[in-house]
Design an enzyme around this catalytic site. Sequence first.
Site, PDB file in Angstrom:
ATOM      1  N   ALA A  66      -4.251   6.127  -3.920  1.00  0.00           N
ATOM      2  CA  ALA A  66      -5.006   5.977  -2.672  1.00  0.00           C
ATOM      3  C   ALA A  66      -5.431   7.379  -2.244  1.00  0.00           C
ATOM      4  CB  ALA A  66      -4.119   5.347  -1.612  1.00  0.00           C
ATOM      5  N   GLU A 135       4.798   7.734  -4.683  1.00  0.00           N
ATOM      6  CA  GLU A 135       4.684   7.746  -3.221  1.00  0.00           C
ATOM      7  C   GLU A 135       5.857   8.406  -2.497  1.00  0.00           C
ATOM      8  OE1 GLU A 135       3.725   5.269  -5.140  1.00  0.00           O
ATOM      9  OE2 GLU A 135       1.879   4.379  -4.388  1.00  0.00           O
TER      10      GLU A 135
END
Length: 260
Positions: A66, A135
Site C-alpha cells: 500500500a 507491516e
Amino acid sequence: MTFENLLASVQNNILTITINRPDKLNALNKNTIDELGQALVAGEKDTLVKVIVITGSGQKAFVAGADISEFANFSVDQGKALSAEGHNKLFNLIQNLTTPVIAAINGFSLGGGLELAMSCHIRVASDNAKMGLPEVSLGVIPGYGGTQRLAQLVGKGKALEMIMTADLITANDALTWGLVNHVTTPDLLLTKCYELAEKISSRSSVAIASAIVAVNANYEDGVNGFNIEIEEFGKCFGTEDFKEGTSAFLEKRKANFSGK
Ligand code: COA
C-alpha cells in the site's frame, strides 16, 4: 477504458491488467485501488473476457505494498476506513469475482501487494520475486486481508512467522509453502500465466463461476460450503454449457462452450 495507473488490454479472451506506477514500485494508492476495482468489474461484465491476469510494470516489482505516503498521518478511524474500503472495493471483490483472476508476480510482492496476489484465484511467480508482509516493521498489521488469507494458504504457524518477523521469502519458498502455484523465469512469467488462462478459457466459464462460489464458501463464517456446493452443482444442470459438455462427451467430440 483508460486509466491513470493501469494498462489494460484484451487478447485471446484474456484481460491483462498491468499496474503502472513503476517509479513507486507499483505501490497501491487510493486511485490505483479504485481503478483496479473498476477494471475488474468491467472485465467480469465483458463476455469476451474469460480470464484476467494482473501484473506489475517494470522488472522490479509486482506491487511493493500500500502507498505508505498516503496513510502515514492517519487517525484510528481513518485507518479502519482505509482497511474496510480496501476489502470492499478490491480484495474481497477479486476473491469473489466469477471470472478467474491470476496474479503474475514479477518481483517484490509486499504488504498490500502480497495481499493483492493472495486475493487472486491463482498465483504464478517469477524466480526473482520476493514476498512478505512487512507491516509490523511499520508499526501496523496487514489490513487488506493478509492476516486471514496468508493463514488460509500456508497455515497459521507459517503465517504468524512471516507476519511477526516481517521477513521476505523467495519464490521457491513460496512454492514449497503453497503460497504460489508455479514459479518460472521472469521472461516466461506471462507465458505460463497465459498457458493456464487458455486452458481455463477452454472450459465452461459458467461452471468455473460456480466452482469459485462453492470453494469460497468454505472460508465464509456461518456458511455451510457443502450446502453451497449442492446449490451450485444443481444450477449447472440448467446451463447450456452442461448440455454441450455432456453431449460433446457422448458424441466423442470437443465441447464448444457458450458460457451460458
Ligand atoms: N509506498 C509508497 N512508496 C513506495 C512504496 C510503498 N509501499 N514502496 C516503494 N515506494 C517508493 C519509494 O519511496 C521510492 O520512491 P522515491 O524514488 O520517490 O523515493 C520508490 O518507490 C523506489 O523505492 P526504493 O525504496 O528506492 O527502492 P529499493 O530498491 O531501495 O527498495 C523495497 C525496494 C521494496 C525494499 C522498498 O521500496 C520498501 O521497503 N518498500 C516498502 C515495502 C513495505 O513496507 N510495504 C508494505 C506497506 S504496508
